[in-house]
Design a protein around this motif. Sequence first.
Motif, PDB file in Angstrom:
ATOM      1  N   ASP A 165       0.837  -1.200   0.000  1.00 17.13           N
ATOM      2  CA  ASP A 165       0.000   0.000   0.000  1.00 17.13           C
ATOM      3  C   ASP A 165       0.873   1.252   0.000  1.00 17.13           C
ATOM      4  O   ASP A 165       1.988   1.215   0.521  1.00 17.13           O
ATOM      5  N   PRO A 166       0.395   2.372  -0.578  1.00 18.44           N
ATOM      6  CA  PRO A 166      -0.949   2.582  -1.130  1.00 18.44           C
ATOM      7  C   PRO A 166      -1.134   2.151  -2.589  1.00 18.44           C
ATOM      8  O   PRO A 166      -2.249   2.134  -3.081  1.00 18.44           O
ATOM      9  N   SER A 215      -3.542  -0.771  -2.933  1.00 16.28           N
ATOM     10  CA  SER A 215      -4.961  -0.411  -2.826  1.00 16.28           C
ATOM     11  C   SER A 215      -5.529   0.062  -4.155  1.00 16.28           C
ATOM     12  O   SER A 215      -6.689  -0.196  -4.480  1.00 16.28           O
ATOM     13  N   ALA A 236      -1.573   8.368  -0.051  1.00 18.13           N
ATOM     14  CA  ALA A 236      -2.834   7.651   0.139  1.00 18.13           C
ATOM     15  C   ALA A 236      -3.961   8.659   0.311  1.00 18.13           C
ATOM     16  O   ALA A 236      -3.728   9.819   0.664  1.00 18.13           O
ATOM     17  N   GLU A 277      -8.753   6.334   3.070  1.00 13.92           N
ATOM     18  CA  GLU A 277      -8.192   4.982   2.986  1.00 13.92           C
ATOM     19  C   GLU A 277      -7.276   4.659   4.150  1.00 13.92           C
ATOM     20  O   GLU A 277      -7.013   3.483   4.437  1.00 13.92           O
ATOM     21  N   LEU A 293      -5.847   1.007   5.741  1.00 12.18           N
ATOM     22  CA  LEU A 293      -4.463   0.666   5.420  1.00 12.18           C
ATOM     23  C   LEU A 293      -3.650   0.400   6.682  1.00 12.18           C
ATOM     24  O   LEU A 293      -2.767  -0.464   6.691  1.00 12.18           O
TER      25      LEU A 293
END
Length: 335
Positions: free
Chosen positions: A183-184, A187, A264, A268, A272
Motif C-alpha cells: 500500500d498505497p 490499494s 494515500a 483509505e 491501510l
Amino acid sequence: MTIRRRTLLAASAALLAASQLSLPAHADETTLTIGYQPIVEPSRVPQADGTYEKVTGAKITWQKFDGGADVIAALASGSIDIGYVGSSPLAAAASRQIPLETIFVVGLISDAEALAVKGIDKPEELAGKKIATPFVSTAHYSLLTALKHWNIDPKAVEILNLRPPEIAAAWQRGDIDGAYVWDPVLSEIKKTATVLATSSDVAKWGGPTFDAWIVSKKFAEEYPEIVTGFVKVTGDAYADYRTKPEAWSAGSPQAEKIARLTGAKPEEVPNLLKGYYFPSLEEQASADLLGGATVKAIAQTSAFLLEQGKIPAVLPDYAPYVSARWAQEAAKLSF
C-alpha cells in the motif's frame, strides 16, 4: 550556556532527566538524514508534526525512497543515517556486512502487501505471465516464497523489477498481468484486480515479513541520545494508535497527515493501518522481538535469498545487526 541546557531547549526537561544522556558539544548543530518510504504507518504523524526534531534536537532532512534496496544503498554510502526498510533488503544488507543496526520493528506485514492479478484465477495460471515487484524487497521475497509454496518455478514467470510508482503506471497501461506490492499502490490496483495471496498467507507458508527502522552503526555510536530519542518518538506514535485507533479515522488530523506524506487518500488511511501489526515499545524492548525473533527471521530470510542466488553467502550469526538497546533506553523516558 552548558550543553545540558542547550539540550533542554531542544528537547525537554523531562526527556533529559529520564534519559540522563549527555549530548556532544555539537549536538544542537547535528544534521540527521532519515530515509523514509511512503508507507502508511503511525510514525508519519510525528514526522509531519516536527516532533522528531523537537525531541532529538537535530536538524532533520527527510529523504523519500520508493524501495528498501535504495535505502540500503544510501545508508551504505553515508548519505542517510536512519532508514526504513523491509526484512528482505535488511537481510541482504546484513549478509553483505553493511554496518547497521535494526532499532525498531515497524510492523509485522499482514494484508498490507499482496499479489494482485488480472485474468488469473489460480496459481498455476501465473506461468508465462508478467508479474512486477521491487527486487530484493519484502514483496519480492514473499512472491518467491509463494511460488515455492505453489511448486512453480520462478523462471516460468516473467518477474519484472519495478518500483511502486512504476508498477502503478504499468498496471494502468495494461503492461503487466499482476504485481506483488504494498500500500498505497496495492490499494489502487486492487480496485481492478484479484488478490491471489497476501503476506499474511505467505507468513503461514513459512515466510513472515516485517518492516524496520535501521541506523548506521557509525551514527549510533556518535549520537546515541539522538537514536534513543528517535525510537521514543516512534514508540509513542505507535502507542497513540494502539490505544485509540478510532481517533485515526478518516477525516482526523492523523489521517490527513499520513495521507499527505504517503499519497494515500485520507479516507483509505484507517483501513491501510489495519494491514500491519504494530508492536509496542515494550514489545520492542524485549529480548524476544528485537533479539531472538528478529534475528531468526533475518537468518531465515537470508537462507532463502542465498537459495535464490540473491546474496553470495549467509552469516553464522545475525545478532550484531539487531539491538534492543535503543528500545530499552527509550522505554525509560517520559515526556
